[in-house]
Design an enzyme around this catalytic site. Structure first.
Site, PDB file in Angstrom:
ATOM      1  N   HIS A  57       0.848  -1.200   0.000  1.00  0.00           N
ATOM      2  CA  HIS A  57       0.000   0.000   0.000  1.00  0.00           C
ATOM      3  C   HIS A  57       0.883   1.249   0.000  1.00  0.00           C
ATOM      4  CE1 HIS A  57      -4.235  -1.505   1.263  1.00  0.00           C
ATOM      5  NE2 HIS A  57      -3.627  -2.352   0.451  1.00  0.00           N
ATOM      6  N   TYR A  61      -9.269   5.989   7.049  1.00  0.00           N
ATOM      7  CA  TYR A  61      -9.377   6.408   8.449  1.00  0.00           C
ATOM      8  C   TYR A  61     -10.403   7.543   8.474  1.00  0.00           C
ATOM      9  CZ  TYR A  61      -5.066   3.874   9.699  1.00  0.00           C
ATOM     10  OH  TYR A  61      -4.125   2.905   9.935  1.00  0.00           O
ATOM     11  N   PRO A  89      -4.400   1.568  18.712  1.00  0.00           N
ATOM     12  CA  PRO A  89      -4.159   1.003  17.379  1.00  0.00           C
ATOM     13  C   PRO A  89      -4.168   1.996  16.220  1.00  0.00           C
ATOM     14  CG  PRO A  89      -6.335   0.391  18.188  1.00  0.00           C
ATOM     15  CD  PRO A  89      -5.632   1.055  19.315  1.00  0.00           C
ATOM     16  N   LYS A 132       0.807   0.722  14.888  1.00  0.00           N
ATOM     17  CA  LYS A 132       2.208   0.683  15.310  1.00  0.00           C
ATOM     18  C   LYS A 132       2.577  -0.476  16.247  1.00  0.00           C
ATOM     19  CE  LYS A 132       3.983   3.897  12.962  1.00  0.00           C
ATOM     20  NZ  LYS A 132       3.773   3.133  11.740  1.00  0.00           N
ATOM     21  N   TYR A 134       3.915   6.968   9.491  1.00  0.00           N
ATOM     22  CA  TYR A 134       3.069   5.809   9.182  1.00  0.00           C
ATOM     23  C   TYR A 134       3.896   4.682   8.552  1.00  0.00           C
ATOM     24  CZ  TYR A 134      -1.192   3.221   8.169  1.00  0.00           C
ATOM     25  OH  TYR A 134      -2.169   2.260   8.155  1.00  0.00           O
TER      26      TYR A 134
HETATM   27  P1  FAD Z   1       1.570 -10.778  22.088  1.00  0.00           P
HETATM   28  O1  FAD Z   1       1.102 -10.898  20.707  1.00  0.00           O
HETATM   29  O2  FAD Z   1       0.616 -10.347  23.144  1.00  0.00           O
HETATM   30  O3  FAD Z   1       2.200 -12.167  22.481  1.00  0.00           O
HETATM   31  C1  FAD Z   1       2.545 -12.486  23.797  1.00  0.00           C
HETATM   32  C2  FAD Z   1       2.492 -13.980  23.971  1.00  0.00           C
HETATM   33  O4  FAD Z   1       2.930 -14.306  25.277  1.00  0.00           O
HETATM   34  C3  FAD Z   1       1.077 -14.531  23.820  1.00  0.00           C
HETATM   35  O5  FAD Z   1       1.084 -15.596  22.916  1.00  0.00           O
HETATM   36  C4  FAD Z   1       0.707 -14.955  25.237  1.00  0.00           C
HETATM   37  O6  FAD Z   1      -0.160 -16.073  25.247  1.00  0.00           O
HETATM   38  C5  FAD Z   1       2.059 -15.283  25.819  1.00  0.00           C
HETATM   39  N1  FAD Z   1       2.122 -15.162  27.280  1.00  0.00           N
HETATM   40  C6  FAD Z   1       1.519 -14.252  28.078  1.00  0.00           C
HETATM   41  N2  FAD Z   1       1.829 -14.479  29.364  1.00  0.00           N
HETATM   42  C7  FAD Z   1       2.640 -15.548  29.378  1.00  0.00           C
HETATM   43  C8  FAD Z   1       3.293 -16.257  30.413  1.00  0.00           C
HETATM   44  N3  FAD Z   1       3.161 -15.912  31.707  1.00  0.00           N
HETATM   45  N4  FAD Z   1       4.049 -17.323  30.075  1.00  0.00           N
HETATM   46  C9  FAD Z   1       4.200 -17.681  28.781  1.00  0.00           C
HETATM   47  N5  FAD Z   1       3.603 -17.041  27.761  1.00  0.00           N
HETATM   48  C10 FAD Z   1       2.839 -15.986  28.062  1.00  0.00           C
HETATM   49  N6  FAD Z   1      -1.115  -3.664  16.418  1.00  0.00           N
HETATM   50  C11 FAD Z   1      -1.033  -3.082  15.236  1.00  0.00           C
HETATM   51  O7  FAD Z   1       0.082  -2.688  14.840  1.00  0.00           O
HETATM   52  N7  FAD Z   1      -2.159  -2.932  14.472  1.00  0.00           N
HETATM   53  C12 FAD Z   1      -3.363  -3.407  14.869  1.00  0.00           C
HETATM   54  O8  FAD Z   1      -4.328  -3.315  14.161  1.00  0.00           O
HETATM   55  C13 FAD Z   1      -3.500  -4.021  16.101  1.00  0.00           C
HETATM   56  N8  FAD Z   1      -4.678  -4.505  16.538  1.00  0.00           N
HETATM   57  C14 FAD Z   1      -4.720  -5.116  17.760  1.00  0.00           C
HETATM   58  C15 FAD Z   1      -5.922  -5.623  18.235  1.00  0.00           C
HETATM   59  C16 FAD Z   1      -5.979  -6.245  19.488  1.00  0.00           C
HETATM   60  C17 FAD Z   1      -7.290  -6.797  19.985  1.00  0.00           C
HETATM   61  C18 FAD Z   1      -4.814  -6.336  20.294  1.00  0.00           C
HETATM   62  C19 FAD Z   1      -4.848  -6.979  21.657  1.00  0.00           C
HETATM   63  C20 FAD Z   1      -3.619  -5.841  19.797  1.00  0.00           C
HETATM   64  C21 FAD Z   1      -3.568  -5.229  18.547  1.00  0.00           C
HETATM   65  N9  FAD Z   1      -2.385  -4.728  18.034  1.00  0.00           N
HETATM   66  C22 FAD Z   1      -2.308  -4.132  16.851  1.00  0.00           C
HETATM   67  C23 FAD Z   1      -1.164  -4.845  18.756  1.00  0.00           C
HETATM   68  C24 FAD Z   1      -0.359  -6.032  18.265  1.00  0.00           C
HETATM   69  O9  FAD Z   1      -1.205  -7.111  18.049  1.00  0.00           O
HETATM   70  C25 FAD Z   1       0.662  -6.317  19.313  1.00  0.00           C
HETATM   71  O10 FAD Z   1       1.496  -5.181  19.415  1.00  0.00           O
HETATM   72  C26 FAD Z   1       1.498  -7.555  19.042  1.00  0.00           C
HETATM   73  O11 FAD Z   1       0.716  -8.703  19.162  1.00  0.00           O
HETATM   74  C27 FAD Z   1       2.672  -7.621  19.996  1.00  0.00           C
HETATM   75  O12 FAD Z   1       3.292  -8.853  19.893  1.00  0.00           O
HETATM   76  P2  FAD Z   1       3.975  -9.507  21.149  1.00  0.00           P
HETATM   77  O13 FAD Z   1       4.552 -10.800  20.647  1.00  0.00           O
HETATM   78  O14 FAD Z   1       4.862  -8.527  21.803  1.00  0.00           O
HETATM   79  O15 FAD Z   1       2.805  -9.766  22.187  1.00  0.00           O
HETATM   80  C1  DHB Z   2      -5.556  -2.351  11.038  1.00  0.00           C
HETATM   81  C2  DHB Z   2      -5.538  -1.954  12.340  1.00  0.00           C
HETATM   82  C3  DHB Z   2      -5.096  -0.686  12.655  1.00  0.00           C
HETATM   83  O1  DHB Z   2      -5.021  -0.298  13.914  1.00  0.00           O
HETATM   84  C4  DHB Z   2      -4.708   0.191  11.689  1.00  0.00           C
HETATM   85  O2  DHB Z   2      -4.327   1.436  12.026  1.00  0.00           O
HETATM   86  C5  DHB Z   2      -4.740  -0.205  10.383  1.00  0.00           C
HETATM   87  C6  DHB Z   2      -5.161  -1.482  10.065  1.00  0.00           C
HETATM   88  C7  DHB Z   2      -6.033  -3.708  10.691  1.00  0.00           C
HETATM   89  O3  DHB Z   2      -6.332  -4.494  11.595  1.00  0.00           O
HETATM   90  O4  DHB Z   2      -6.122  -4.016   9.502  1.00  0.00           O
END
Ligand code: FAD
Ligand code: DHB
Length: 396
Positions: free
Chosen positions: A79, A207, A299, A303, A391
């Site tokens: 994109h 957006y 979100p 980022k 972005y």
């Molecule tokens: P996580 O993905 O949270 O992974 C952490 C892992 O650790 C999980 O699998 C969990 O089960 C495990 N864990 C937790 N506690 C323990 C423990 N005690 N022992 C062992 N394992 C454990 N970001 C964007 O950029 N764009 C988006 O659109 C967006 N949408 C999102 C929507 C939702 C509902 C959420 C919750 C987050 C969203 N995010 C988004 C953020 C993005 O998903 C996260 O920043 C990303 O998942 C971070 O990855 P991570 O591996 O650091 O953490």
């Molecule tokens: C998506 C989520 C976001 O927070 C964003 O800024 C753009 C895209 C998505 O889930 O596709």
């Protein structure tokens, strides 16, 4: 699976098998540094989470480097801009023009699946469904992690422990409270997300700022759409039928888009609260934090996942320098280096959230300020270039 004994030794113990933990494990092992990943949930559960969708070019590069980018390169959508809309009008921010760069639309679910496959191909040691995980002796040269698995008490000894266990994990909480500082803003609304097997309404993300609240039109692929609505924190998913969701979305996006919107049954629907959060430092002795374990962004601006990737980049480089060159300068600098980028992404996510949402306590003056800022963005090349630069992602 833990084989034979319930006591293990590795170089880097990684807590959390989400995108941060898997990517770090993959980058280290490809460079010859052994890891063990401990994950609380089953693989199926981790892969059922619908989360982020937009990857910065830095993360795209890192996935390629990790040998996990083939499917993303085939199926991901490049994109080169986004639309910003308010009331019934929209305008485009052109990333290519302002930065020479682009982003990749590719779902976190798919990316996590690719990382698991890449890890399987290298016979990775990932232990799922661990319980009662605790980090010990993080300030000593011999840290270890205790946990329960298959009804057994286990111990994982290592040179380093990395907390990739998300916002609700235990790693951050292990850091002594006299050292740990936390900065937080909780927003007075959430995002209701809906995934549907329908063609996206627009080729690029929209957006939309609207007096009824923010809306976002995104996608996963040409047949799979992801939409979001700003909703009050008290709302529950049950309150929102698919029909109510589509009706509300149509009200908040420009009429031209609303008329062509293809609706369908939801595959997934969930509400996520919005939060800005940073924990400092991201290193405590031999314990390091990566991704959501250390910081959360709202979100708006996409980022969260991308920040996890830049942490993993800095830490993997630092650990490789430790093992290959006997140089600890990267480890010593990790927290400051990662946090410098984290705070800039926090600022951008906060400013996009403030710009596009309706806040319950907003005054008429605040509304005019929001409108003026969107006007400025529509007409100023400098303002568009700044949004585009953030972005597509600041360099690392
Ligand atoms: P996580 O993905 O949270 O992974 C952490 C892992 O650790 C999980 O699998 C969990 O089960 C495990 N864990 C937790 N506690 C323990 C423990 N005690 N022992 C062992 N394992 C454990 N970001 C964007 O950029 N764009 C988006 O659109 C967006 N949408 C999102 C929507 C939702 C509902 C959420 C919750 C987050 C969203 N995010 C988004 C953020 C993005 O998903 C996260 O920043 C990303 O998942 C971070 O990855 P991570 O591996 O650091 O953490
Ligand atoms: C998506 C989520 C976001 O927070 C964003 O800024 C753009 C895209 C998505 O889930 O596709």
């Amino acid at each position: 699976m833990i084989k034979n004994d319930s006591s293990l030794r590795t170089r880097v113990a990684i807590i959390g098998g989400g995108p941060s933990g898997l990517l770090l494990s993959q980058l280290l092992e490809r460079a010859g540094v052994e890891t063990v990943v401990l994950e609380r949930k089953s693989r199926e559960y981790v892969l059922s989470r619908i989360r982020a969708g937009v990857l910065e070019s830095g993360m795209v590069e890192l996935l390629r480097e990790a040998g996990a980018g083939q499917r993303m390169d085939r199926e991901g959508l490049v994109h080169e801009g986004i639309y910003l809309a308010r009331a019934n009008r929209g305008f485009r921010i052109d990333f290519r023009r302002h930065t020479g760069n682009s982003v990749m639309v590719y779902g976190q679910t798919e990316l996590t699946r690719d990382l698991y496959q890449a890890r399987d191909a290298m016979d990775a040691n990932i232990v799922h469904e661990v319980e009662q995980v605790e980090i010990h002796a993080a300030q000593s040269p011999n840290p270890y992690v205790s946990f329960r698995h298959d009804g057994r008490e286990c111990r994982l000894e290592s040179d380093f422990v990395v907390g990739c266990d998300g916002f609700h994990g235990i790693s951050r909480k292990t850091i002594d409270s006299s050292v740990l500082r936390e900065f937080e803003r909780v927003y007075p609304f959430g995002w209701l997300g809906l995934l549907s097997q329908t063609p996206p309404v627009s080729e690029e993300l929209i957006y939309a700022s609207h007096e009824r609240g923010f809306a976002l039109c995104s996608m996963r692929n040409p047949q799979l759409s992801r939409y979001y609505l700003q909703v009050p924190l008290e709302d529950s998913v049950e309150k929102w039928s698919d029909e109510a969701f589509w009706d509300e979305l149509k009200r908040r996006i420009p009429a031209e888009a609303a008329e062509t919107l293809v609706t369908g049954a939801s595959i997934e629907k969930s509400i996520a609260p919005l939060r800005s959060f940073v924990a400092e430092p991201m290193r405590w002795g031999r314990l390091f934090l990566c991704g959501d374990a250390a910081h959360i962004v709202p979100p708006t601006g996409a980022k969260g996942l991308n920040l996890a990737a830049s942490d993993v980049f800095y830490l993997s480089q630092a650990l490789l320098r430790h093992y290959h060159d006997n140089d600890d300068s990267g480890l010593d600098d990790y927290s400051a280096t990662a946090l410098a980028r984290v705070w800039k992404a926090e600022r951008f996510s906060w400013s996009m959230t403030r710009l596009l949402h309706r806040f319950p306590e907003q005054s008429e003056f605040d509304l005019r300020m929001q409108q003026a800022e969107i006007d400025y963005l529509e007409t100023s090349v400098a303002a568009q270039a700044s949004l585009a630069e953030n972005y597509v992602g600041l360099p690392y």
